[in-house]
Write a protein that holds these residues in place. Sequence first.
Motif, PDB file in Angstrom:
ATOM      1  N   LYS A   1       8.676  -4.343   7.097  1.00 52.17           N
ATOM      2  CA  LYS A   1       8.148  -3.160   7.776  1.00 52.17           C
ATOM      3  C   LYS A   1       8.507  -1.878   7.021  1.00 52.17           C
ATOM      4  CE  LYS A   1       8.148  -5.367  12.317  1.00 52.17           C
ATOM      5  NZ  LYS A   1       8.779  -5.482  13.633  1.00 52.17           N
ATOM      6  N   ASP A   2       9.723  -1.812   6.506  1.00 47.69           N
ATOM      7  CA  ASP A   2      10.123  -0.624   5.751  1.00 47.69           C
ATOM      8  C   ASP A   2       9.314  -0.499   4.465  1.00 47.69           C
ATOM      9  OD1 ASP A   2      11.931   0.072   7.668  1.00 47.69           O
ATOM     10  OD2 ASP A   2      13.717  -0.535   6.550  1.00 47.69           O
ATOM     11  N   TYR A   3       9.054  -1.610   3.806  1.00 45.10           N
ATOM     12  CA  TYR A   3       8.248  -1.589   2.584  1.00 45.10           C
ATOM     13  C   TYR A   3       6.851  -1.047   2.893  1.00 45.10           C
ATOM     14  CZ  TYR A   3       5.784  -3.325  -1.562  1.00 45.10           C
ATOM     15  OH  TYR A   3       5.023  -3.422  -2.698  1.00 45.10           O
ATOM     16  N   ILE A   4       6.250  -1.547   3.966  1.00 51.17           N
ATOM     17  CA  ILE A   4       4.918  -1.110   4.385  1.00 51.17           C
ATOM     18  C   ILE A   4       4.919   0.383   4.687  1.00 51.17           C
ATOM     19  CG2 ILE A   4       3.229  -1.290   6.269  1.00 51.17           C
ATOM     20  CD1 ILE A   4       4.078  -4.307   6.431  1.00 51.17           C
ATOM     21  N   CYS A   5       5.940   0.836   5.396  1.00 50.66           N
ATOM     22  CA  CYS A   5       5.976   2.238   5.821  1.00 50.66           C
ATOM     23  C   CYS A   5       6.221   3.196   4.661  1.00 50.66           C
ATOM     24  CB  CYS A   5       7.026   2.426   6.909  1.00 50.66           C
ATOM     25  SG  CYS A   5       6.520   1.694   8.491  1.00 50.66           S
ATOM     26  N   GLN A   6       6.926   2.749   3.639  1.00 48.66           N
ATOM     27  CA  GLN A   6       7.066   3.580   2.441  1.00 48.66           C
ATOM     28  C   GLN A   6       5.705   3.800   1.790  1.00 48.66           C
ATOM     29  OE1 GLN A   6      10.301   1.257   0.493  1.00 48.66           O
ATOM     30  NE2 GLN A   6      11.307   3.224   0.254  1.00 48.66           N
ATOM     31  N   LEU A   7       4.899   2.751   1.735  1.00 49.78           N
ATOM     32  CA  LEU A   7       3.547   2.876   1.184  1.00 49.78           C
ATOM     33  C   LEU A   7       2.695   3.792   2.065  1.00 49.78           C
ATOM     34  CD1 LEU A   7       2.800  -0.844   0.200  1.00 49.78           C
ATOM     35  CD2 LEU A   7       3.500   1.029  -1.311  1.00 49.78           C
ATOM     36  N   ALA A   8       2.841   3.633   3.381  1.00 45.70           N
ATOM     37  CA  ALA A   8       2.059   4.452   4.312  1.00 45.70           C
ATOM     38  C   ALA A   8       2.427   5.929   4.200  1.00 45.70           C
ATOM     39  CB  ALA A   8       2.280   3.958   5.739  1.00 45.70           C
ATOM     40  N   ALA A   9       3.708   6.216   4.051  1.00 39.27           N
ATOM     41  CA  ALA A   9       4.160   7.611   3.967  1.00 39.27           C
ATOM     42  C   ALA A   9       3.557   8.313   2.758  1.00 39.27           C
ATOM     43  CB  ALA A   9       5.684   7.663   3.913  1.00 39.27           C
ATOM     44  N   ASN A  10       3.302   7.567   1.690  1.00 41.72           N
ATOM     45  CA  ASN A  10       2.711   8.157   0.487  1.00 41.72           C
ATOM     46  C   ASN A  10       1.285   8.654   0.723  1.00 41.72           C
ATOM     47  OD1 ASN A  10       5.021   7.595  -1.007  1.00 41.72           O
ATOM     48  ND2 ASN A  10       4.249   5.623  -1.726  1.00 41.72           N
TER      49      ASN A  10
ATOM     50  N   PHE B   1      10.567   7.964   7.024  1.00 49.61           N
ATOM     51  CA  PHE B   1       9.966   8.409   5.766  1.00 49.61           C
ATOM     52  C   PHE B   1       9.152   9.691   5.903  1.00 49.61           C
ATOM     53  CE2 PHE B   1      10.268   3.708   5.575  1.00 49.61           C
ATOM     54  CZ  PHE B   1      11.219   3.610   4.569  1.00 49.61           C
ATOM     55  N   ILE B   2       9.023  10.200   7.131  1.00 51.12           N
ATOM     56  CA  ILE B   2       8.215  11.416   7.332  1.00 51.12           C
ATOM     57  C   ILE B   2       9.006  12.550   7.970  1.00 51.12           C
ATOM     58  CG2 ILE B   2       6.075  10.084   7.527  1.00 51.12           C
ATOM     59  CD1 ILE B   2       6.201  10.520  10.575  1.00 51.12           C
ATOM     60  N   ARG B   3      10.306  12.368   8.152  1.00 50.97           N
ATOM     61  CA  ARG B   3      11.123  13.339   8.877  1.00 50.97           C
ATOM     62  C   ARG B   3      11.053  14.742   8.266  1.00 50.97           C
ATOM     63  NH1 ARG B   3      14.645  11.830  12.490  1.00 50.97           N
ATOM     64  NH2 ARG B   3      15.908  13.667  12.058  1.00 50.97           N
ATOM     65  N   ASN B   4      10.901  14.821   6.957  1.00 52.42           N
ATOM     66  CA  ASN B   4      10.926  16.125   6.291  1.00 52.42           C
ATOM     67  C   ASN B   4       9.537  16.648   5.952  1.00 52.42           C
ATOM     68  OD1 ASN B   4      13.800  16.258   6.280  1.00 52.42           O
ATOM     69  ND2 ASN B   4      13.838  14.869   4.524  1.00 52.42           N
TER      70      ASN B   4
ATOM     71  N   VAL C   1     -12.250  -5.439   2.271  1.00 50.13           N
ATOM     72  CA  VAL C   1     -11.125  -4.721   2.888  1.00 50.13           C
ATOM     73  C   VAL C   1     -10.344  -3.966   1.814  1.00 50.13           C
ATOM     74  CG1 VAL C   1      -8.945  -4.967   4.137  1.00 50.13           C
ATOM     75  CG2 VAL C   1     -10.918  -6.362   4.791  1.00 50.13           C
ATOM     76  N   THR C   2     -10.086  -2.684   2.032  1.00 49.01           N
ATOM     77  CA  THR C   2      -9.212  -1.920   1.154  1.00 49.01           C
ATOM     78  C   THR C   2      -7.778  -2.249   1.539  1.00 49.01           C
ATOM     79  OG1 THR C   2     -10.816  -0.120   0.958  1.00 49.01           O
ATOM     80  CG2 THR C   2      -8.515   0.381   0.392  1.00 49.01           C
ATOM     81  N   LEU C   3      -7.054  -2.912   0.658  1.00 48.75           N
ATOM     82  CA  LEU C   3      -5.704  -3.425   0.969  1.00 48.75           C
ATOM     83  C   LEU C   3      -4.699  -2.865  -0.005  1.00 48.75           C
ATOM     84  CD1 LEU C   3      -4.799  -7.058   1.968  1.00 48.75           C
ATOM     85  CD2 LEU C   3      -3.480  -5.880   0.195  1.00 48.75           C
ATOM     86  N   ILE C   4      -3.607  -2.335   0.524  1.00 49.14           N
ATOM     87  CA  ILE C   4      -2.490  -1.828  -0.282  1.00 49.14           C
ATOM     88  C   ILE C   4      -1.269  -2.698  -0.009  1.00 49.14           C
ATOM     89  CG2 ILE C   4      -0.963   0.137  -0.733  1.00 49.14           C
ATOM     90  CD1 ILE C   4      -3.163   1.982   0.283  1.00 49.14           C
ATOM     91  N   ASN C   5      -0.649  -3.221  -1.075  1.00 47.69           N
ATOM     92  CA  ASN C   5       0.609  -3.963  -0.887  1.00 47.69           C
ATOM     93  C   ASN C   5       1.510  -3.836  -2.120  1.00 47.69           C
ATOM     94  OD1 ASN C   5      -0.821  -5.680  -2.646  1.00 47.69           O
ATOM     95  ND2 ASN C   5       0.177  -7.505  -1.816  1.00 47.69           N
TER      96      ASN C   5
END
Length: 250
Positions: A79-88, A110-113, A246-250
């Motif tokens: 989940k953390d790996y996914i969310c790092q990609l999402a935050a970008n 990853f979005i606090r700031n 499907v546009t997929l990011i991993n």
Amino acid sequence: MNFQHRKRLIVQTVDERGSIEVSELAALLQTSEMTVRRDLVQLAASGLLYRTRGGAMKVSLATDTHRFANKIAVNPERKDYICQLAANEIQEGDVIFMDCGSTVFRLCQFIRNKRITVVTNSLPIVAELMSSEVTINLVGGEVDKERQAVHGLIAEEHMARYRANRAFVGIDGISLQHGLSANSEKEASTTLAIARQSDKVYLLCDSSKLETNKYLYFAPLSLFNVLITDNEAPSEVVAAYRDAGVTLIN
């Protein structure tokens, strides 16, 4: 490796990770998937774990799978790996929707700031971002105590008043054949309401949920624009999703 040794490693791994797939256990134990399945049957019969469709889960999680705290405990590294990609994907000044999913919750760190506005029905997300740079818009309505989220007609009317640049939503199941599925009508209706009000919808989905089907089918794959998953997703599954458009990011 004999059964007693495999048993100790399986129980220890399930306890540490919350849940695990048969294929992952087979690789860990350096044995066949058939042997792993046979071991899981015996361990489940002894009450040491709970058998799932594709693997095993801690008994404590299986007996109350909808509690938010339990969902957070499952596959945290993925989940953390996914969310790092999402935050970008998030830009300064964005307005974003975040649903009440346990994967989406982990995006908070990853979005606090970031100077953005978050519209959410999740009480844990509100609590997590209260002392951050993020401006928070809490959806109103009835509170589901187990999910620690706001659902219902009033909540959907609230969301319909806002427009977001991006939405980040979780899912219980996704398959190329059937589309998106959920364990609950509440979460399905919230996902639909969020998607209607967003320019771009990101589906945050750990690889264990790919090609799984849950209780309620509620939307086709066209509901979202981008699927973000982890780097443990099988290459053949990733290829199949991309081949399907499907546009997929991993």
